[in-house]
Design an enzyme around this catalytic site. Structure first.
Site, PDB file in Angstrom:
ATOM      1  N   HIS A 148      17.296  49.721   8.525  1.00  0.00           N
ATOM      2  CA  HIS A 148      18.327  50.245   9.426  1.00  0.00           C
ATOM      3  C   HIS A 148      17.827  51.475  10.182  1.00  0.00           C
ATOM      4  O   HIS A 148      18.079  51.628  11.370  1.00  0.00           O
ATOM      5  CB  HIS A 148      19.606  50.583   8.648  1.00  0.00           C
ATOM      6  N   LEU A 192      33.854  50.056  29.263  1.00  0.00           N
ATOM      7  CA  LEU A 192      32.592  50.216  29.976  1.00  0.00           C
ATOM      8  C   LEU A 192      32.921  50.648  31.407  1.00  0.00           C
ATOM      9  O   LEU A 192      33.774  50.046  32.062  1.00  0.00           O
ATOM     10  CB  LEU A 192      31.829  48.889  30.009  1.00  0.00           C
ATOM     11  N   ARG A 210      11.986  45.257   8.980  1.00  0.00           N
ATOM     12  CA  ARG A 210      13.447  45.420   8.974  1.00  0.00           C
ATOM     13  C   ARG A 210      13.918  46.585   8.108  1.00  0.00           C
ATOM     14  O   ARG A 210      13.683  46.623   6.901  1.00  0.00           O
ATOM     15  CB  ARG A 210      14.132  44.128   8.508  1.00  0.00           C
ATOM     16  N   TYR A 244      21.563  46.717  27.944  1.00  0.00           N
ATOM     17  CA  TYR A 244      21.303  45.770  29.033  1.00  0.00           C
ATOM     18  C   TYR A 244      22.062  46.131  30.299  1.00  0.00           C
ATOM     19  O   TYR A 244      22.960  46.971  30.274  1.00  0.00           O
ATOM     20  CB  TYR A 244      21.643  44.341  28.582  1.00  0.00           C
ATOM     21  N   LYS A 304      26.370  50.300  27.178  1.00  0.00           N
ATOM     22  CA  LYS A 304      26.247  48.858  27.451  1.00  0.00           C
ATOM     23  C   LYS A 304      25.213  48.238  26.514  1.00  0.00           C
ATOM     24  O   LYS A 304      24.048  48.068  26.868  1.00  0.00           O
ATOM     25  CB  LYS A 304      25.888  48.621  28.927  1.00  0.00           C
ATOM     26  N   GLU A 359      40.134  46.432  28.775  1.00  0.00           N
ATOM     27  CA  GLU A 359      39.358  45.764  29.833  1.00  0.00           C
ATOM     28  C   GLU A 359      39.222  44.295  29.483  1.00  0.00           C
ATOM     29  O   GLU A 359      39.855  43.827  28.535  1.00  0.00           O
ATOM     30  CB  GLU A 359      37.986  46.439  29.985  1.00  0.00           C
ATOM     31  N   ARG A 362      23.558  53.952  34.861  1.00  0.00           N
ATOM     32  CA  ARG A 362      24.221  53.548  33.606  1.00  0.00           C
ATOM     33  C   ARG A 362      23.191  53.152  32.553  1.00  0.00           C
ATOM     34  O   ARG A 362      23.365  53.439  31.365  1.00  0.00           O
ATOM     35  CB  ARG A 362      25.208  52.408  33.865  1.00  0.00           C
TER      36      ARG A 362
HETATM   37  N1  PDD Z   1      29.558  42.651  32.043  1.00  0.00           N
HETATM   38  N2  PDD Z   1      33.442  45.692  30.889  1.00  0.00           N
HETATM   39  C1  PDD Z   1      32.613  44.993  30.098  1.00  0.00           C
HETATM   40  C2  PDD Z   1      32.892  44.936  28.634  1.00  0.00           C
HETATM   41  C3  PDD Z   1      31.495  44.348  30.654  1.00  0.00           C
HETATM   42  O1  PDD Z   1      30.642  43.676  29.859  1.00  0.00           O
HETATM   43  C4  PDD Z   1      31.279  44.398  32.066  1.00  0.00           C
HETATM   44  C5  PDD Z   1      30.092  43.747  32.712  1.00  0.00           C
HETATM   45  C6  PDD Z   1      32.192  45.128  32.842  1.00  0.00           C
HETATM   46  C7  PDD Z   1      32.025  45.273  34.340  1.00  0.00           C
HETATM   47  O2  PDD Z   1      30.916  46.059  34.652  1.00  0.00           O
HETATM   48  P1  PDD Z   1      30.061  45.849  35.992  1.00  0.00           P
HETATM   49  O3  PDD Z   1      31.007  45.952  37.128  1.00  0.00           O
HETATM   50  O4  PDD Z   1      29.070  46.940  35.947  1.00  0.00           O
HETATM   51  O5  PDD Z   1      29.442  44.477  35.920  1.00  0.00           O
HETATM   52  C8  PDD Z   1      33.253  45.772  32.228  1.00  0.00           C
HETATM   53  C9  PDD Z   1      28.413  41.944  32.542  1.00  0.00           C
HETATM   54  C10 PDD Z   1      28.603  41.382  33.906  1.00  0.00           C
HETATM   55  C11 PDD Z   1      28.010  40.919  31.516  1.00  0.00           C
HETATM   56  O6  PDD Z   1      27.987  41.273  30.349  1.00  0.00           O
HETATM   57  O7  PDD Z   1      27.695  39.774  31.868  1.00  0.00           O
END
Ligand code: PDD
Length: 273
Positions: free
Chosen positions: A94, A195, A92, A25, A139, A171, A44
């Protein structure tokens, strides 16, 4: 390829996104009805799809058209666009079938963004153990450890949980974490432990352009608590100051000068576009 209302949107019960979190996503900010950092998000998205071998060819131009149409039909001034690509539907199992047709979900939401205008606020954070897998650079919607941490934060009336792995700050649950110490700005290097945030990337460029000192190096929980300033970045939080972590007050509870400067540089960067 249809725009439909929320209550008519349906997914299959054997979607791999639902059963295995087999999907990726993006959350893209919309400010003043403009899409922010579109190209970085697309880059990304392509990376996440490639790492998981999901068969979806990204057509940047048609996605941009869809995003703009969503902004206009939903009358979004400030908000986000959510895009999810799932591997597809299959009995379903894996092991996935290589020929599955991915499903794409895209929608827009209104959201207040924390910009350095009128009520720019510092927030509280809590620390929490980083319980996630080893490919956080992809992501994916596989977000249960993030959800556990975010709910721990919410229970403690905090805005975000800062994740700690063997004493190192990785993070936030949905943001990148930064500290300022003696005018140097630190953030975790972009490897598989975090991320690579798009907001992080934009800010990194702004820091360089403005000749501020950036150190992409991991820092400890102790360094976090002893920082002069702390802030986080994400597409939905922009640059958000953190003025309290657990019971430790940062910078006497005030928004730091470097944080404020960076928040202003970030918002100016797209106001001028
Ligand atoms: N999340 N780290 C993680 C684990 C994240 O899920 C996100 C973003 C970021 C920051 O990434 P960016 O600057 O590209 O938004 C860092 C989004 C906003 C979410 O899951 O809602």
């Amino acid at each position: 390829n249809k725009f439909i209302s929320f209550n008519k949107a349906k997914i299959h019960i054997e979607g791999r996104g639902l059963q295995f979190a087999d999907s990726v996503y993006e959350v893209v900010p919309v400010i003043n009805s403009k899409i922010i950092d579109f190209d970085f998000h697309i880059k990304r998205l392509k990376f996440s799809l490639k790492e998981l071998l999901i068969n979806y060819t990204v057509d940047k131009n048609s996605l941009k058209k869809i995003f703009n149409k969503l902004i206009s039909i939903n009358k979004i001034n400030n908000g986000i666009i959510y895009l999810q690509v799932t591997r597809g539907v299959q009995t379903r199992e894996h092991v996935y079938n290589n020929k599955l047709k991915p499903n794409i979900i895209i929608y827009a939401r209104h959201k207040k963004l924390n910009l350095p205008i009128k009520k720019f606020k510092g927030e509280k954070a809590v620390t929490y153990e980083d319980l996630r897998w080893k490919r956080r650079d992809i992501k994916t919607v596989n977000l249960l450890p993030n959800i556990m941490a975010a709910n721990f934060a919410s229970k403690h009336k905090a805005y975000e949980a800062i994740l700690i792995q063997k004493n190192i700050v990785t993070e936030g649950t949905s943001s990148n974490i930064w500290i300022v110490k003696n005018k140097k700005i630190f953030t975790h290097p972009s490897n598989t432990d975090i991320l690579k945030g798009v907001t992080r990337e934009t800010l990194r460029i702004l820091i360089q352009e403005n000749k501020l000192q950036l150190v992409e190096k991991s820092f400890t929980k102790k360094q976090l608590f002893n920082a002069d300033e702390v802030f986080l970045t994400s597409s939905s939080s922009c640059v958000t100051p953190i003025t309290k972590i657990d019971s430790k007050v940062i910078n006497s509870g005030k928004i730091g000068n470097i944080t404020l400067n960076l928040a202003k540089l970030y918002s100016k960067s797209f106001m001028n576009e």
